[in-house]
Scaffold this motif. Structure first.
Motif, PDB file in Angstrom:
ATOM      1  N   SER A  52       4.586  12.826  -0.508  1.00 41.72           N
ATOM      2  CA  SER A  52       3.404  12.616  -1.341  1.00 41.72           C
ATOM      3  C   SER A  52       3.671  13.144  -2.744  1.00 41.72           C
ATOM      4  O   SER A  52       4.446  14.094  -2.932  1.00 41.72           O
ATOM      5  CB  SER A  52       2.199  13.328  -0.740  1.00 41.72           C
ATOM      6  N   PRO A  53       3.065  12.549  -3.762  1.00 38.46           N
ATOM      7  CA  PRO A  53       3.308  13.004  -5.138  1.00 38.46           C
ATOM      8  C   PRO A  53       2.913  14.465  -5.324  1.00 38.46           C
ATOM      9  O   PRO A  53       1.786  14.861  -5.008  1.00 38.46           O
ATOM     10  CB  PRO A  53       2.415  12.080  -5.978  1.00 38.46           C
ATOM     11  N   ALA A  54       3.827  15.285  -5.820  1.00 42.86           N
ATOM     12  CA  ALA A  54       3.507  16.679  -6.129  1.00 42.86           C
ATOM     13  C   ALA A  54       2.624  16.721  -7.362  1.00 42.86           C
ATOM     14  O   ALA A  54       2.818  15.956  -8.309  1.00 42.86           O
ATOM     15  CB  ALA A  54       4.790  17.473  -6.366  1.00 42.86           C
ATOM     16  N   THR A  55       1.641  17.593  -7.344  1.00 42.20           N
ATOM     17  CA  THR A  55       0.718  17.750  -8.467  1.00 42.20           C
ATOM     18  C   THR A  55       0.652  19.219  -8.871  1.00 42.20           C
ATOM     19  O   THR A  55       1.166  20.092  -8.167  1.00 42.20           O
ATOM     20  CB  THR A  55      -0.691  17.274  -8.083  1.00 42.20           C
ATOM     21  N   ASP A  56      -0.001  19.488  -9.991  1.00 45.52           N
ATOM     22  CA  ASP A  56      -0.164  20.883 -10.403  1.00 45.52           C
ATOM     23  C   ASP A  56      -1.011  21.661  -9.402  1.00 45.52           C
ATOM     24  O   ASP A  56      -0.898  22.890  -9.317  1.00 45.52           O
ATOM     25  CB  ASP A  56      -0.807  20.956 -11.787  1.00 45.52           C
ATOM     26  N   ASN A  57      -1.852  20.971  -8.653  1.00 49.19           N
ATOM     27  CA  ASN A  57      -2.629  21.630  -7.614  1.00 49.19           C
ATOM     28  C   ASN A  57      -1.758  21.990  -6.415  1.00 49.19           C
ATOM     29  O   ASN A  57      -1.998  23.000  -5.749  1.00 49.19           O
ATOM     30  CB  ASN A  57      -3.779  20.729  -7.156  1.00 49.19           C
ATOM     31  N   ARG A  58      -0.740  21.200  -6.163  1.00 49.94           N
ATOM     32  CA  ARG A  58       0.170  21.440  -5.033  1.00 49.94           C
ATOM     33  C   ARG A  58       1.592  21.127  -5.511  1.00 49.94           C
ATOM     34  O   ARG A  58       2.175  20.100  -5.183  1.00 49.94           O
ATOM     35  CB  ARG A  58      -0.219  20.543  -3.854  1.00 49.94           C
ATOM     36  N   PRO A  59       2.174  22.042  -6.296  1.00 47.40           N
ATOM     37  CA  PRO A  59       3.429  21.739  -6.989  1.00 47.40           C
ATOM     38  C   PRO A  59       4.693  22.066  -6.195  1.00 47.40           C
ATOM     39  O   PRO A  59       5.716  22.401  -6.776  1.00 47.40           O
ATOM     40  CB  PRO A  59       3.325  22.634  -8.227  1.00 47.40           C
ATOM     41  N   PHE A  60       4.611  21.977  -4.876  1.00 43.10           N
ATOM     42  CA  PHE A  60       5.741  22.374  -4.036  1.00 43.10           C
ATOM     43  C   PHE A  60       6.623  21.164  -3.752  1.00 43.10           C
ATOM     44  O   PHE A  60       6.724  20.700  -2.618  1.00 43.10           O
ATOM     45  CB  PHE A  60       5.218  23.006  -2.747  1.00 43.10           C
ATOM     46  N   PHE A  61       7.253  20.663  -4.788  1.00 42.34           N
ATOM     47  CA  PHE A  61       8.031  19.423  -4.696  1.00 42.34           C
ATOM     48  C   PHE A  61       9.094  19.496  -3.618  1.00 42.34           C
ATOM     49  O   PHE A  61       9.342  18.526  -2.902  1.00 42.34           O
ATOM     50  CB  PHE A  61       8.676  19.142  -6.058  1.00 42.34           C
ATOM     51  N   PHE A  62       9.736  20.640  -3.473  1.00 38.55           N
ATOM     52  CA  PHE A  62      10.893  20.742  -2.591  1.00 38.55           C
ATOM     53  C   PHE A  62      10.520  21.032  -1.142  1.00 38.55           C
ATOM     54  O   PHE A  62      11.377  21.020  -0.279  1.00 38.55           O
ATOM     55  CB  PHE A  62      11.847  21.825  -3.104  1.00 38.55           C
ATOM     56  N   ASN A  63       9.268  21.303  -0.882  1.00 41.58           N
ATOM     57  CA  ASN A  63       8.850  21.583   0.481  1.00 41.58           C
ATOM     58  C   ASN A  63       8.458  20.266   1.140  1.00 41.58           C
ATOM     59  O   ASN A  63       7.299  19.863   1.133  1.00 41.58           O
ATOM     60  CB  ASN A  63       7.679  22.570   0.490  1.00 41.58           C
ATOM     61  N   VAL A  64       9.417  19.582   1.725  1.00 39.50           N
ATOM     62  CA  VAL A  64       9.190  18.244   2.265  1.00 39.50           C
ATOM     63  C   VAL A  64       9.139  18.218   3.787  1.00 39.50           C
ATOM     64  O   VAL A  64       8.738  17.213   4.369  1.00 39.50           O
ATOM     65  CB  VAL A  64      10.288  17.266   1.775  1.00 39.50           C
ATOM     66  N   VAL A  65       9.555  19.310   4.430  1.00 39.39           N
ATOM     67  CA  VAL A  65       9.555  19.346   5.892  1.00 39.39           C
ATOM     68  C   VAL A  65       8.175  19.795   6.364  1.00 39.39           C
ATOM     69  O   VAL A  65       7.712  20.878   6.021  1.00 39.39           O
ATOM     70  CB  VAL A  65      10.638  20.296   6.426  1.00 39.39           C
ATOM     71  N   ARG A  66       7.520  18.953   7.152  1.00 39.98           N
ATOM     72  CA  ARG A  66       6.185  19.281   7.640  1.00 39.98           C
ATOM     73  C   ARG A  66       6.271  20.396   8.673  1.00 39.98           C
ATOM     74  O   ARG A  66       7.308  20.613   9.308  1.00 39.98           O
ATOM     75  CB  ARG A  66       5.519  18.042   8.245  1.00 39.98           C
ATOM     76  N   ASN A 113       0.861  -1.182   0.000  1.00 43.85           N
ATOM     77  CA  ASN A 113       0.000   0.000   0.000  1.00 43.85           C
ATOM     78  C   ASN A 113       0.894   1.227   0.000  1.00 43.85           C
ATOM     79  O   ASN A 113       1.395   1.655   1.036  1.00 43.85           O
ATOM     80  CB  ASN A 113      -0.917  -0.010   1.229  1.00 43.85           C
ATOM     81  N   ARG A 114       1.123   1.778  -1.189  1.00 41.50           N
ATOM     82  CA  ARG A 114       2.056   2.894  -1.334  1.00 41.50           C
ATOM     83  C   ARG A 114       1.585   4.121  -0.557  1.00 41.50           C
ATOM     84  O   ARG A 114       2.388   4.848   0.031  1.00 41.50           O
ATOM     85  CB  ARG A 114       2.228   3.231  -2.818  1.00 41.50           C
ATOM     86  N   GLN A 115       0.277   4.369  -0.521  1.00 42.41           N
ATOM     87  CA  GLN A 115      -0.237   5.537   0.179  1.00 42.41           C
ATOM     88  C   GLN A 115       0.005   5.451   1.674  1.00 42.41           C
ATOM     89  O   GLN A 115       0.331   6.458   2.321  1.00 42.41           O
ATOM     90  CB  GLN A 115      -1.735   5.689  -0.092  1.00 42.41           C
ATOM     91  N   THR A 116      -0.113   4.261   2.239  1.00 44.43           N
ATOM     92  CA  THR A 116       0.157   4.090   3.672  1.00 44.43           C
ATOM     93  C   THR A 116       1.612   4.385   3.983  1.00 44.43           C
ATOM     94  O   THR A 116       1.932   5.040   4.988  1.00 44.43           O
ATOM     95  CB  THR A 116      -0.200   2.668   4.112  1.00 44.43           C
ATOM     96  N   PHE A 117       2.511   3.920   3.127  1.00 45.52           N
ATOM     97  CA  PHE A 117       3.938   4.192   3.323  1.00 45.52           C
ATOM     98  C   PHE A 117       4.194   5.694   3.291  1.00 45.52           C
ATOM     99  O   PHE A 117       4.928   6.244   4.120  1.00 45.52           O
ATOM    100  CB  PHE A 117       4.750   3.500   2.230  1.00 45.52           C
ATOM    101  N   ILE A 118       3.573   6.383   2.329  1.00 41.68           N
ATOM    102  CA  ILE A 118       3.759   7.836   2.191  1.00 41.68           C
ATOM    103  C   ILE A 118       3.222   8.556   3.424  1.00 41.68           C
ATOM    104  O   ILE A 118       3.868   9.467   3.961  1.00 41.68           O
ATOM    105  CB  ILE A 118       3.069   8.336   0.913  1.00 41.68           C
ATOM    106  N   ASP A 119       2.042   8.164   3.884  1.00 39.03           N
ATOM    107  CA  ASP A 119       1.424   8.825   5.034  1.00 39.03           C
ATOM    108  C   ASP A 119       2.235   8.622   6.306  1.00 39.03           C
ATOM    109  O   ASP A 119       2.291   9.517   7.163  1.00 39.03           O
ATOM    110  CB  ASP A 119       0.001   8.305   5.248  1.00 39.03           C
ATOM    111  N   ASP A 120       2.860   7.464   6.441  1.00 40.72           N
ATOM    112  CA  ASP A 120       3.597   7.140   7.670  1.00 40.72           C
ATOM    113  C   ASP A 120       5.017   7.679   7.675  1.00 40.72           C
ATOM    114  O   ASP A 120       5.672   7.665   8.716  1.00 40.72           O
ATOM    115  CB  ASP A 120       3.630   5.615   7.871  1.00 40.72           C
TER     116      ASP A 120
END
Length: 833
Positions: free
Chosen positions: A553-567, A540-547
């Protein structure tokens, strides 16, 4: 009746032209001297300055009342002209080092940031006061002045493009100050002779200053907080979206972020290269390549074959290659080293192409002019959308490194190459056995960039119907790079068809020879599984990403902030603050939150507090709370639509400055038209028109959320000029509707005899716009553009709900101009944007 002369209208047009051009020029100066994430701050500065000007003119009418007003107008405009340069010079001396924020927020840095915010607001206070006083004094001709206001502001947007193309950033600021002085002179022509003479002297003085600055006065030069090896550049060029500096760079070893240590053990020397820096942050080399009697000296650049970015060429030599962001030509040279049949490079920055193709052509072996090489100045996604060609290899090697980590966190267009939608476009442009080759940093304690790259790629391939995704991807890493401590460089090979066993064996053999770590390859054993392999093989790839601890999480055109990875909750964790890569993203978000606090405090100090202290004379009316809420929500809704629109159009137009210019131009023009047309609504129909307009605006924004991606994707392949026209057409109905609620509400307020509430309403609107400009960016990073649009819809819906409490029974007389309606109307259409 007080008549505004034609020269007065020209003066107002000049001052608003200067305001808008200054806003855009400051975004460029901030990008070079600080980080690009300070660019959004300019919108807040203009809003705060204009709001404070309107409030203070109301509270202190004496010096500006009656026939003194025409004499004060040129002095206010000239005050802007000098304050604009003075604020820049003071800013140059502020010892604000945003790098220090990576180690936490200190009192000193907070103080200097607050001081910078406040002192750069001063020119906008002068400019805002000029417009406010003119509209107040010449109320009967507010429509004509407002027209001049809008036309000037629209031209200012376009002027900024020309100024930054022909001048550098400081030179463009001199030009905007000169426009302010010209405005002062024109306004003085409509005043007393002595004022005209005095203003003429001041204008000439500023002209001398500007002339001196342009012939090389050192005090105007940018003061950089970061320098490259403490040396001077050999060339510096500006355009609308970058400052390009070139440095003569000598290393003991060949340049490369991912060159194998196997090569370095040979003790080979660097054949020579220059380093290009974009805004003094993102670097790309101009590699020296010797051609003698038409024969290439490939031995001198054979180190390129030892780089992790060159791995796809071992699988697919003599390929047809598409290079995203070829920069100084290193990736093009690598493809040629492996005998590429044809290389297509798409570079966003024309200055960089000119450097390689013309000024350094002999140094580079004229690689951009080879028969099998074609270089296009365009956005990569736009180019792919306009062309049907297919490629064996699509390559992007460390595109948007430090500049994207800091600037990209706030939506520079380059982020558009790292989204799911972008990878879907890459898939469509690959040959049947073609592959995508992307490189990103690998931080061993938390390889978020690499993991996010993999998650984006797998999501895109899954959306294209690819099954057994684990057979289509290989990820390798050079874990001992030459110049970045604690950071490795990972290369991801993503193939359209499954990798064959022969291809896998070739890649693994080269990885062993070059001492690259295998992070994932088809057939990897359980004992070898690390974080990358765990993601690829997760049930379950989504579970791995969430945990995962970081945002992968995959960056999209709706949220294209690829480099902002620190929560948000992890901003102060030492392991991320120390990282040479993630520290920038954490620093950017931390600075953004800090700026939000400063914006709230300064808005309260300059706008709300003065009104509160003078409440006895500001005419707070019964039912004023509803009016206050209505105008506050209008300010929030306006900015919550504008800010994500600018960011989203940056992806579409391929250039953040062009996006800002085009959107400001369209919103200024059509909001002004909508506001102007609202003056024709009879007083008895004010509320019905106001409510119908809000309902239409809410529906239109909701339609944008659904339809905008479809329209933009369908027209992405058009030339940038035509894409700009598409943006203007898309924004026309929005601007027309957004320009109506503000003036219609003010006419209602005046008609019910509540004109004394006007300064409070303007303060509420301006304050929420200032705070909202920062808040919109934070929300876009955390939850995406659609959610920000949704917040704008909610704000307008609540404003509609409040308007239902307004009634016509209190309307006592036909509407007439109140003390600030023309200015507030103008600010809604001009300064608020």
């Amino acid at each position: 009746m007080k008549q505004a002369r034609f020269v007065t209208m020209l003066g107002i047009g000049c001052i608003t032209m200067a305001i808008l051009a200054t806003e855009i020029v400051l975004t460029r100066i901030f990008s070079v001297t600080l980080w690009y994430h300070f660019a959004f701050l300019v919108i807040s500065l203009a809003l705060l300055g204009s709001g404070a000007a309107g409030v203070w003119l109301y509270l202190l009418p004496g010096p500006f009342a009656g026939e003194r007003a025409p004499m004060m107008l040129p002095w206010l405009a000239l005050g802007y002209a000098f304050a604009n340069l003075a604020a820049y010079l003071v800013y140059q001396q502020i010892p604000l080092h945003v790098d220090n924020l990576r180690d936490g927020i200190s009192t000193a840095e907070v103080g200097w940031l607050a001081f910078m915010y406040a002192e750069l607001t001063v020119p906008f206070i002068f400019a805002g006061a000029t417009v406010a006083l003119a509209l107040k004094h010449y109320q009967a001709q507010a429509g004509r002045l407002y027209f001049a206001d809008l036309v000037g502001a629209s031209i200012g947007c376009l002027l900024s493009v020309a100024a930054l193309s022909l001048l550098d950033g400081p030179g463009a600021l001199v030009l905007t100050s000169a426009l302010g002085a010209l405005a002062a002179f024109l306004l003085a022509l409509g005043s007393a002779r002595r004022v005209t003479l005095a203003i003429t002297g001041g204008t000439l003085a500023l002209a001398v200053i500007g002339l001196a600055a342009q012939v090389g006065t050192p005090w105007l030069n940018l003061r950089l907080h970061r320098t490259y090896n403490d040396v001077q550049p050999v060339s510096v060029d500006w355009n609308t979206f970058s400052r390009i500096s070139v440095y003569d760079d000598t290393w003991a070893v060949p340049f490369g972020w991912g060159i194998s240590q196997v090569y370095y053990r040979q003790e080979r020397r660097d054949p020579g290269h220059f380093t290009i820096l974009i805004d003094e942050k993102a670097g790309t080399p101009i590699q020296r390549h010797v051609v003698s009697d038409g024969v290439d000296d490939w031995d001198a650049v054979d180190f390129l074959a030892y780089d992790v970015t060159a791995l796809p060429y071992y699988v697919r030599p003599e390929a047809d290659v598409f290079v995203i962001g070829p920069g100084g030509g290193r990736d093009v040279l690598t493809a040629m080293l492996f005998g590429a049949q044809h290389v297509t490079g798409v570079e966003l920055n024309p200055i960089i192409v000119d450097l390689v193709q013309r000024r350094f052509s002999d140094y580079t072996g004229d690689i951009y002019s080879r028969p099998n090489v074609e270089i296009h100045v365009d956005d990569a996604r736009s180019y792919l959308a306009a062309h049907e060609g297919q490629y064996d290899i699509i390559q992007a090697s460390l595109i948007d490194t430090f500049a994207a980590t800091s600037a990209g966190a706030f939506a520079l267009s380059e982020n558009g190459i790292y989204t799911v939608e972008a990878f879907e476009a890459y898939y469509d442009h690959l040959t049947d056995d073609g592959m995508v080759n992307f490189s990103r940093w690998y931080y061993a304690d938390g390889p978020a960039e690499t993991l996010r790259l993999v998650s984006v790629a797998m999501q895109a391939w899954a959306d294209r119907g690819v099954e057994n995704l684990s057979d289509h991807i290989i990820v390798l890493a050079n874990l001992i790079p030459d110049r970045i401590q604690n950071e490795g460089l990972a290369g991801m090979l993503l193939k359209k068809s499954p990798f064959t066993q022969a291809e896998i064996d070739t890649v693994l053999a080269e990885a062993e020879r070059l001492e690259f770590a295998v992070l994932y390859a088809p057939g990897i054993t359980a004992a070898e599984i690390g974080p990358v392999a765990s993601l690829v093989l997760a049930e379950n790839r989504q579970t791995f990403i969430d945990d995962y601890a970081l945002d992968i999480s995959p960056a999209t055109d709706n949220r294209p902030f690829f480099f902002n990875v620190v929560r948000l909750g992890d901003l102060n964790k030492p392991e991320f603050m120390r990282s040479a890569i993630y520290g920038f993203g954490a620093e950017a978000t931390r600075t953004l939150l800090l700026t939000l606090g400063i914006a709230i405090v300064l808005s309260a100090a300059l706008v709300i507090l003065p009104l509160a202290l003078g409440r006895g004379r500001t005419g707070w009316q019964h039912g004023g709370s509803a009016l206050l809420g209505y105008y506050a929500l209008l300010g929030l809704g306006f900015i919550m639509v504008e800010i994500p629109m600018v960011q989203k159009m940056s992806l579409y137009l391929g250039n953040p400055t062009y996006a800002l210019v085009v959107i400001l131009f369209a919103l200024l023009l059509f909001s002004g038209v909508g506001s102007f047309l609202s003056q024709r609504v009879p007083v008895e129909h004010l509320l019905s028109n106001l409510r119908i307009g809000l309902i239409g605006l809410i529906g239109l924004i909701l339609l944008y959320v659904v339809a905008l991606p479809v329209v933009l994707n369908a027209t992405q392949g058009l030339r940038i000029e035509l894409r700009a026209v598409v943006v203007v057409i898309l924004l026309m109905p929005t601007g027309l509707l957004m320009g109506r609620p503000f003036p219609l509400g003010l006419r209602y307020v005046d008609a019910v005899g509540a004109g004394g509430m006007t300064p409070w309403l303007w303060a509420a609107n301006g304050t929420l716009s200032v705070v909202g400009s920062v808040l919109a960016t934070i929300l876009a990073i955390q939850v995406g553009f659609a959610a920000v649009f949704g917040t704008g819809v909610l704000a307008y819906a609540l404003a509609l709900g409040i308007s239902l409490r307004f009634g016509t029974s209190r309307v006592r007389h036909p509407d007439s101009a109140s003390i600030l309606p023309g200015y507030a109307e103008g600010a809604a259409g001009v300064l608020s944007t």
